[in-house]
Every structure is written in C-alpha cells, then in structure tokens.
Design a protein around this motif. Structure first.
Motif, PDB file in Angstrom:
ATOM      1  N   CYS A 184      -8.701  -3.991   9.546  1.00 39.41           N
ATOM      2  CA  CYS A 184      -7.866  -4.697   8.566  1.00 39.41           C
ATOM      3  C   CYS A 184      -6.385  -4.338   8.706  1.00 39.41           C
ATOM      4  O   CYS A 184      -6.042  -3.269   9.209  1.00 39.41           O
ATOM      5  CB  CYS A 184      -8.318  -4.354   7.149  1.00 39.41           C
ATOM      6  N   LEU A 232      -7.225   4.786   1.988  1.00 39.61           N
ATOM      7  CA  LEU A 232      -7.310   5.208   3.395  1.00 39.61           C
ATOM      8  C   LEU A 232      -6.586   6.509   3.679  1.00 39.61           C
ATOM      9  O   LEU A 232      -7.189   7.466   4.202  1.00 39.61           O
ATOM     10  CB  LEU A 232      -6.751   4.102   4.304  1.00 39.61           C
ATOM     11  N   ASN A 284       0.827  -1.218   0.000  1.00 38.24           N
ATOM     12  CA  ASN A 284       0.000   0.000   0.000  1.00 38.24           C
ATOM     13  C   ASN A 284       0.856   1.262   0.000  1.00 38.24           C
ATOM     14  O   ASN A 284       1.375   1.643   1.053  1.00 38.24           O
ATOM     15  CB  ASN A 284      -0.955  -0.037   1.200  1.00 38.24           C
TER      16      ASN A 284
HETATM   17  C1  WQD Z   1      -6.843  -0.018   2.994  1.00 29.95           C
HETATM   18  C2  WQD Z   1      -7.643  -0.388   4.225  1.00 29.95           C
HETATM   19  C3  WQD Z   1     -10.006  -0.469   3.890  1.00 29.95           C
HETATM   20  C4  WQD Z   1     -10.662   3.781   3.253  1.00 29.95           C
HETATM   21  C5  WQD Z   1      -6.251  -0.987  -2.950  1.00 29.95           C
HETATM   22  C6  WQD Z   1      -5.898  -1.847  -4.142  1.00 29.95           C
HETATM   23  C7  WQD Z   1      -4.396  -1.868  -4.314  1.00 29.95           C
HETATM   24  C8  WQD Z   1      -3.935  -0.481  -4.504  1.00 29.95           C
HETATM   25  C9  WQD Z   1      -4.288   0.332  -3.244  1.00 29.95           C
HETATM   26  C10 WQD Z   1      -4.119   1.001  -6.345  1.00 29.95           C
HETATM   27  C11 WQD Z   1      -8.786  -1.348   3.907  1.00 29.95           C
HETATM   28  C12 WQD Z   1      -9.633   0.618   4.899  1.00 29.95           C
HETATM   29  C13 WQD Z   1     -10.047   2.564   3.479  1.00 29.95           C
HETATM   30  C14 WQD Z   1     -11.556   4.304   4.223  1.00 29.95           C
HETATM   31  C15 WQD Z   1     -11.167   2.388   5.595  1.00 29.95           C
HETATM   32  N1  WQD Z   1      -4.551  -0.003  -5.664  1.00 29.95           N
HETATM   33  N2  WQD Z   1     -10.302   1.896   4.635  1.00 29.95           N
HETATM   34  N3  WQD Z   1     -11.765   3.589   5.351  1.00 29.95           N
HETATM   35  O1  WQD Z   1      -7.945  -1.758  -0.563  1.00 29.95           O
HETATM   36  O2  WQD Z   1      -5.716  -2.260   0.590  1.00 29.95           O
HETATM   37  O3  WQD Z   1      -5.723  -1.586  -1.800  1.00 29.95           O
HETATM   38  O4  WQD Z   1      -5.718   0.299  -3.078  1.00 29.95           O
HETATM   39  O5  WQD Z   1      -3.154   1.675  -6.189  1.00 29.95           O
HETATM   40  O6  WQD Z   1      -4.065  -2.654  -5.447  1.00 29.95           O
HETATM   41  O7  WQD Z   1      -6.330  -3.169  -3.919  1.00 29.95           O
HETATM   42  O8  WQD Z   1      -6.275   0.084  -0.053  1.00 29.95           O
HETATM   43  O9  WQD Z   1      -6.426   2.271   1.041  1.00 29.95           O
HETATM   44  O10 WQD Z   1      -8.477   1.362  -0.188  1.00 29.95           O
HETATM   45  O11 WQD Z   1      -7.780   0.370   1.977  1.00 29.95           O
HETATM   46  O12 WQD Z   1     -11.398   1.741   6.638  1.00 29.95           O
HETATM   47  O13 WQD Z   1     -12.153   5.414   4.066  1.00 29.95           O
HETATM   48  O14 WQD Z   1      -8.243   0.799   4.744  1.00 29.95           O
HETATM   49  O15 WQD Z   1     -11.175  -1.160   4.327  1.00 29.95           O
HETATM   50  O16 WQD Z   1      -8.909  -2.258   4.974  1.00 29.95           O
HETATM   51  P1  WQD Z   1      -6.500  -1.455  -0.384  1.00 29.95           P
HETATM   52  P2  WQD Z   1      -7.269   1.111   0.655  1.00 29.95           P
END
Ligand code: WQD
Length: 337
Positions: free
Chosen positions: A230, A201, A180
C-alpha cells in the motif's frame, strides 16, 4: 501571550503541537484524560520548552472541567485533538467512538459559543476520502463512506463544524486532514506512545527493531502499486504540528462565521515496503518482516495534493521521510533506555 486550549494535548500530535505553539509565542493549556497518553509527557514537554506546561486531567465531554480551566486560564482559541483513534477498535465499540469523538466536540463548541471564544482548529483525517478515485487528493475530492466508525466520526465532526459556522455562532474554524503522522521530536523526549500492540506501521517497525516485536507483517504485497504494498503519505509530526500554528495564525486574520479545510501531507506517496527499506538504510538495521494477508478496510493508495496549504497557509514540510524514520527510531531507543 495568547492562551490556547489543546484537548488531547498529552497525546502524540498534541504534545508536538504544544512545543510549536510555544515556539510561536502562544501559551498551551493542555486538557487530557490520559486514556491514550501518559502524564509523564507533560514533564518532558517542560524539559523541551524550558518551563512548566499547564495541564488539566479531565474529559472534554465534561463542561465543568472546561469552566474550571477557563476561570483561571481564559483561553482564546482551541486545538481539538482529543478523540479515540483506533480504527479496528472502533468497529468493535462504535458507540464508545460516537459518544466520545462527537460528544466532546459538541460540548466544546457549545462552551466556545457561550464564552465568545472564536478560533478552533480541528484534527481531521484523510480517512474521510476513503479510497479516492483519483490521486493526489485535493480538499475538493469527494469524501466517501468511511471504512470504520472512527473514520465516520471524523466526517460527522467536519459536518458539525460546517453547520455550526452556518448557524452564525460567531466562530472561525479550520479542519486539518492529516495523512499519516510519523516520527518524533528531534530531542527524542516525546514521540508516539501506542497503547499495547501498535495498530500503525511505524511504531510497529520501531518496536520490531527494538526486539519488542518478533517481526513485521506487511499486510499484502499484491496491490496495484509499484511494489505491491500500500501507498501512504507519511508526514513528520513536527511538520504536522507546525501546520496547526499556521492554521491558528490564519484564523486570527479571518472574520467570524468562517470555515476552511486543508490537507496536511507531504504531497508524496511511499509504499509500506519502501518504509521498511528506508528505515533499514537510515538506521543501518536489518528488519525481520514477512508478507501477510491484506488487512480488511485498507485503502490501497492515497497521498495529498498540498497546493492549498502551501499557498494559503504558506506551510511547507521541512522534514524528510529519512528524518521521520531516524527520529522515530531515536525515540524508540530512548524508551528502552
Ligand atoms: C499504514 C499502512 C497498512 C501496520 C490509520 C487511520 C488514520 C490515522 C492513521 C489515526 C497500511 C500497513 C500497518 C502493520 C502493515 N489514524 N501496515 N503492517 O491505516 O493508513 O491510517 O492510522 O491517527 O486516520 O486511518 O495507517 O499505519 O495503520 O497503516 O503492513 O503492522 O501500513 O496495511 O497499508 P492507516 P497504518
């Protein structure tokens, strides 16, 4: 000075990689359609680097733009970032994702073969692992059916690269599986520029801290993790950028018809709630957040085994989680100035 084409080079990871390429003595040639980035990023890159960065506006699905660039700037390697990356949008518009993410790679590889360009570093993602059965994940961890068309395009592109190498096309390939990416260049001149409401996030955290968003919703705190939220492997974008430079140098040492793949993470997992708490501590800010329902498709926990990239590329993360959250906040504040 070796010219390197960076497709999507005005984007988040591409722009930070352009800085590291210059620091390593390469000359980045940016190609970007600005569908998920801004042309102003190129000017700010010039401020950081101290000279103008060459940039072409266009779509790497379009072979004529590649011809145009190559005529004036016969690049010797490629770092391919250009792709649509919104997980949620990809489930709504799968054909847009398959056409763009896969089509652009196919056009690019055909062009490389035609010109005898040997080296390409491909932007892949830990999303190819789905929810791994064991942690941390190594590069040998079986890939799983992706949770989204976006994730599927990453898997398919990796397979295309393997098949292309097997066809003795005369190329050398490294796929980097990002965990990430977070943070921003310490100068706060470049950083993550999400279009509209952030999916990820940390930009949501920084926009909440800046008062742009009213509150953060934590998507579930009833998972089997230390605090119920998570777990992810959050890596500073500058460390990620440097991994691309190391991968290029590694490719230069290999013979053609070569393929390798590396995880690029810190090797540590942190929970969503830990990100919020660390951000509050590092930046001395109170964040408004609430616990909400789980987000469909979320992997519960994943972090990288970085043994391979440490030993083969000699790459180690230099930035801490605190650095990432401090730099991302400094970047957000620079946007509101
Ligand atoms: C991380 C954690 C959410 C937002 C995805 C793609 C990856 C890459 C990065 C492109 C999760 C939690 C998030 C919020 C939350 N793609 N969250 N509240 O899903 O791990 O990865 O994005 O660059 O390939 O799969 O990243 O930052 O969306 O989420 O609780 O408002 O934060 O549930 O657990 P993710 P994310």
């Amino acid at each position: 000075m070796k010219k390197i084409l960076i497709t999507g080079g005005a984007g988040y990871i591409g722009s930070h990689t352009a800085v590291e390429l210059v620091n390593a003595g390469f000359e980045p040639i940016i190609l970007d359609d600005f569908s998920n980035s801004q042309a102003s990023v190129v000017d700010r890159l010039g401020e950081i680097i101290g000279r103008e960065v060459i940039c072409f506006e266009g779509d790497c699905n379009d072979k004529s733009i590649l011809e145009k660039i190559y005529k004036d700037h016969p690049f010797e390697g490629v770092i391919h970032f250009a792709a649509f990356k919104a997980v949620g949008e990809s489930t709504q518009l799968p054909l847009k994702y398959y056409q763009n993410n896969i089509g652009s790679l196919v056009v690019l590889l055909g062009f490389m073969k035609e010109k005898g360009i040997q080296n390409i570093v491909f932007s892949s993602s830990c999303t190819v692992y789905g929810q791994p059965d064991s942690l941390p994940v190594t590069e040998d961890t079986p890939r799983k059916d992706a949770e989204s068309p976006y994730g599927n395009t990453k898997k398919i592109c990796e397979d295309i690269l393997v098949d292309f190498v097997k066809s003795k096309a005369g190329v050398k390939v490294v796929s980097l599986r990002y965990f990430n990416p977070v943070g921003a260049h310490p100068s706060a001149k470049i950083g993550e520029l999400p279009n509209g409401t952030p999916n990820n996030l940390v930009p949501f955290v920084t926009q909440t801290a800046a008062g742009i968003r009213e509150k953060i919703t934590v998507f579930g705190d009833d998972y089997d993790t230390i605090d119920g939220s998570c777990v992810r492997d959050f890596i500073h974008v500058m460390d990620l950028a440097n991994a691309h430079v190391k991968a290029l140098a590694y490719l230069e040492e290999q013979k053609v018809d070569f393929y390798d793949v590396f995880n690029v993470g810190t090797g540590n997992g942190n929970t969503v709630l830990e990100i919020i708490q660390t951000f509050e501590k590092v930046n001395r800010i109170k964040l408004n957040y609430e616990i909400g329902p789980r987000r469909p498709g979320d992997v519960v926990k994943i972090w990288a085994d970085t043994t391979k990239i440490n030993s083969v590329l000699g790459w180690h993360p230099q930035y801490t989680l605190e650095d990432s959250l401090r730099d991302s906040w400094n970047w957000e504040k620079s946007l509101t100035k």
